[in-house]
Design a protein around this motif. Structure first.
Motif, PDB file in Angstrom:
ATOM      1  N   MET A  96       0.853  -1.195   0.000  1.00 36.76           N
ATOM      2  CA  MET A  96       0.000   0.000   0.000  1.00 36.76           C
ATOM      3  C   MET A  96       0.893   1.250   0.000  1.00 36.76           C
ATOM      4  N   PRO A  97       0.739   2.130  -0.979  1.00 40.80           N
ATOM      5  CA  PRO A  97       1.589   3.327  -1.043  1.00 40.80           C
ATOM      6  C   PRO A  97       1.143   4.471  -0.131  1.00 40.80           C
ATOM      7  N   TYR A  98      -0.111   4.454   0.289  1.00 43.04           N
ATOM      8  CA  TYR A  98      -0.615   5.523   1.166  1.00 43.04           C
ATOM      9  C   TYR A  98      -1.811   4.995   1.955  1.00 43.04           C
ATOM     10  N   LEU A  99      -2.117   5.696   3.044  1.00 44.01           N
ATOM     11  CA  LEU A  99      -3.266   5.378   3.886  1.00 44.01           C
ATOM     12  C   LEU A  99      -3.990   6.662   4.246  1.00 44.01           C
ATOM     13  N   TYR A 100      -5.253   6.523   4.604  1.00 47.80           N
ATOM     14  CA  TYR A 100      -6.020   7.619   5.199  1.00 47.80           C
ATOM     15  C   TYR A 100      -6.395   7.238   6.628  1.00 47.80           C
ATOM     16  N   ILE A 101      -6.347   8.211   7.500  1.00 49.51           N
ATOM     17  CA  ILE A 101      -6.919   8.092   8.834  1.00 49.51           C
ATOM     18  C   ILE A 101      -7.864   9.266   8.982  1.00 49.51           C
ATOM     19  N   THR A 102      -9.053   8.991   9.489  1.00 47.08           N
ATOM     20  CA  THR A 102     -10.041  10.056   9.650  1.00 47.08           C
ATOM     21  C   THR A 102     -10.485  10.124  11.108  1.00 47.08           C
ATOM     22  N   CYS A 103     -11.009  11.278  11.467  1.00 51.25           N
ATOM     23  CA  CYS A 103     -11.547  11.464  12.820  1.00 51.25           C
ATOM     24  C   CYS A 103     -12.592  12.569  12.785  1.00 51.25           C
ATOM     25  N   ASN A 104     -13.362  12.649  13.839  1.00 49.67           N
ATOM     26  CA  ASN A 104     -14.334  13.729  13.940  1.00 49.67           C
ATOM     27  C   ASN A 104     -13.607  15.058  14.119  1.00 49.67           C
ATOM     28  N   ASP A 106     -14.097  17.533  15.970  1.00 53.47           N
ATOM     29  CA  ASP A 106     -13.950  17.998  17.356  1.00 53.47           C
ATOM     30  C   ASP A 106     -13.088  17.072  18.216  1.00 53.47           C
ATOM     31  N   ASN A 107     -12.477  16.053  17.618  1.00 52.85           N
ATOM     32  CA  ASN A 107     -11.640  15.115  18.365  1.00 52.85           C
ATOM     33  C   ASN A 107     -10.187  15.584  18.303  1.00 52.85           C
ATOM     34  N   ALA A 108      -9.852  16.528  19.175  1.00 52.06           N
ATOM     35  CA  ALA A 108      -8.509  17.133  19.172  1.00 52.06           C
ATOM     36  C   ALA A 108      -7.426  16.101  19.441  1.00 52.06           C
ATOM     37  N   ALA A 109      -7.668  15.144  20.315  1.00 55.00           N
ATOM     38  CA  ALA A 109      -6.653  14.139  20.627  1.00 55.00           C
ATOM     39  C   ALA A 109      -6.330  13.279  19.409  1.00 55.00           C
ATOM     40  N   SER A 110      -7.354  12.869  18.672  1.00 57.23           N
ATOM     41  CA  SER A 110      -7.111  12.060  17.482  1.00 57.23           C
ATOM     42  C   SER A 110      -6.404  12.885  16.401  1.00 57.23           C
ATOM     43  N   ARG A 111      -6.758  14.134  16.284  1.00 53.23           N
ATOM     44  CA  ARG A 111      -6.074  14.996  15.306  1.00 53.23           C
ATOM     45  C   ARG A 111      -4.595  15.114  15.654  1.00 53.23           C
ATOM     46  N   ARG A 112      -4.288  15.268  16.956  1.00 52.78           N
ATOM     47  CA  ARG A 112      -2.885  15.334  17.379  1.00 52.78           C
ATOM     48  C   ARG A 112      -2.170  14.013  17.087  1.00 52.78           C
ATOM     49  N   SER A 113      -2.863  12.893  17.273  1.00 55.59           N
ATOM     50  CA  SER A 113      -2.257  11.593  16.971  1.00 55.59           C
ATOM     51  C   SER A 113      -1.902  11.493  15.494  1.00 55.59           C
ATOM     52  N   CYS A 114      -2.792  11.945  14.630  1.00 55.85           N
ATOM     53  CA  CYS A 114      -2.517  11.927  13.187  1.00 55.85           C
ATOM     54  C   CYS A 114      -1.310  12.795  12.851  1.00 55.85           C
ATOM     55  N   GLU A 115      -1.225  13.943  13.466  1.00 55.45           N
ATOM     56  CA  GLU A 115      -0.103  14.843  13.212  1.00 55.45           C
ATOM     57  C   GLU A 115       1.192  14.249  13.770  1.00 55.45           C
ATOM     58  N   ASN A 123      -8.422  17.576   4.320  1.00 51.64           N
ATOM     59  CA  ASN A 123      -9.562  18.481   4.434  1.00 51.64           C
ATOM     60  C   ASN A 123     -10.585  17.925   5.415  1.00 51.64           C
ATOM     61  N   VAL A 124     -11.626  18.699   5.637  1.00 51.51           N
ATOM     62  CA  VAL A 124     -12.791  18.229   6.366  1.00 51.51           C
ATOM     63  C   VAL A 124     -13.844  17.929   5.312  1.00 51.51           C
ATOM     64  N   VAL A 125     -14.362  16.693   5.335  1.00 51.67           N
ATOM     65  CA  VAL A 125     -15.323  16.281   4.315  1.00 51.67           C
ATOM     66  C   VAL A 125     -16.680  16.034   4.950  1.00 51.67           C
ATOM     67  N   LYS A 141     -15.885  14.421   8.669  1.00 52.52           N
ATOM     68  CA  LYS A 141     -14.644  13.778   9.088  1.00 52.52           C
ATOM     69  C   LYS A 141     -13.464  14.631   8.646  1.00 52.52           C
ATOM     70  N   CYS A 142     -12.448  14.697   9.484  1.00 60.65           N
ATOM     71  CA  CYS A 142     -11.153  15.247   9.099  1.00 60.65           C
ATOM     72  C   CYS A 142     -10.390  14.112   8.437  1.00 60.65           C
ATOM     73  N   VAL A 143      -9.803  14.385   7.291  1.00 66.00           N
ATOM     74  CA  VAL A 143      -9.063  13.359   6.550  1.00 66.00           C
ATOM     75  C   VAL A 143      -7.578  13.695   6.595  1.00 66.00           C
ATOM     76  N   TYR A 144      -6.769  12.711   7.001  1.00 68.90           N
ATOM     77  CA  TYR A 144      -5.314  12.829   6.997  1.00 68.90           C
ATOM     78  C   TYR A 144      -4.755  11.754   6.068  1.00 68.90           C
ATOM     79  N   ARG A 145      -3.746  12.128   5.295  1.00 74.48           N
ATOM     80  CA  ARG A 145      -3.101  11.192   4.375  1.00 74.48           C
ATOM     81  C   ARG A 145      -1.690  10.903   4.862  1.00 74.48           C
ATOM     82  N   PHE A 146      -1.310   9.643   4.730  1.00 78.79           N
ATOM     83  CA  PHE A 146       0.014   9.175   5.120  1.00 78.79           C
ATOM     84  C   PHE A 146       0.654   8.505   3.909  1.00 78.79           C
ATOM     85  N   ASP A 147       1.689   9.107   3.374  1.00 79.89           N
ATOM     86  CA  ASP A 147       2.409   8.499   2.258  1.00 79.89           C
ATOM     87  C   ASP A 147       3.447   7.553   2.845  1.00 79.89           C
TER      88      ASP A 147
END
Length: 148
Positions: A96-104, A106-115, A123-125, A141-147
């Protein structure tokens, strides 16, 4: 898709104990998945759980390839992000060349984990009305991409 050996998913701090695998369910749009317990390396204490979904579907853009929960007494030590880093190794082994992780949003802790795990904010979708998470009451959902 053959499931791979997961015994090497460990660091000096944590390891991922495979609980089960789940076969694909094309009728529901589900890809194969691994389900793990996140454990502390020093004493095998259960810190939470995580999963990795193998493959690409439209639904995974909204739901993400990785899900995680760290139990409240163990939060604040970046265990979710550290588990993600181990799951990235397994995803690479699956090609797999990339992954997505998403979170709500308002979930600041999960956003920090992604970062912390090195994700790039996409983006927010808005969730489509036919999405399972929409039916559960989520709207965005907030979408984060991981290459990888």
């Amino acid at each position: 898709m053959p499931f791979l050996n997961t015994d090497n998913l460990r660091t000096d701090e944590i390891f991922l104990r495979l609980d089960r695998t789940a076969a694909a369910n094309p009728e529901r749009g589900w890809v194969p998945a691994y389900h793990f317990t996140v454990c502390r390396a020093s004493d095998a204490a259960e810190l939470g759980f995580c999963d990795l979904r193998i493959g690409y579907t439209e639904g995974l853009y909204y739901g993400g390839h990785i899900g995680y929960t760290i139990y409240a007494p163990h939060r604040g030590y970046h265990y979710a992000a550290k588990a993600c880093l181990l799951l990235f190794e397994l995803a690479r082994r699956h090609g797999m060349p990339y992954l997505y992780i998403t979170c709500n949003p308002d979930n600041a802790a999960s956003r920090r984990s992604c970062e912390y795990a090195g994700g790039s904010f996409v983006n927010v979708v808005d969730l489509p009305p036919d999405n399972d998470m929409y039916a559960d009451g989520d709207r965005q959902k907030c979408v984060y991409r991981f290459d990888l």
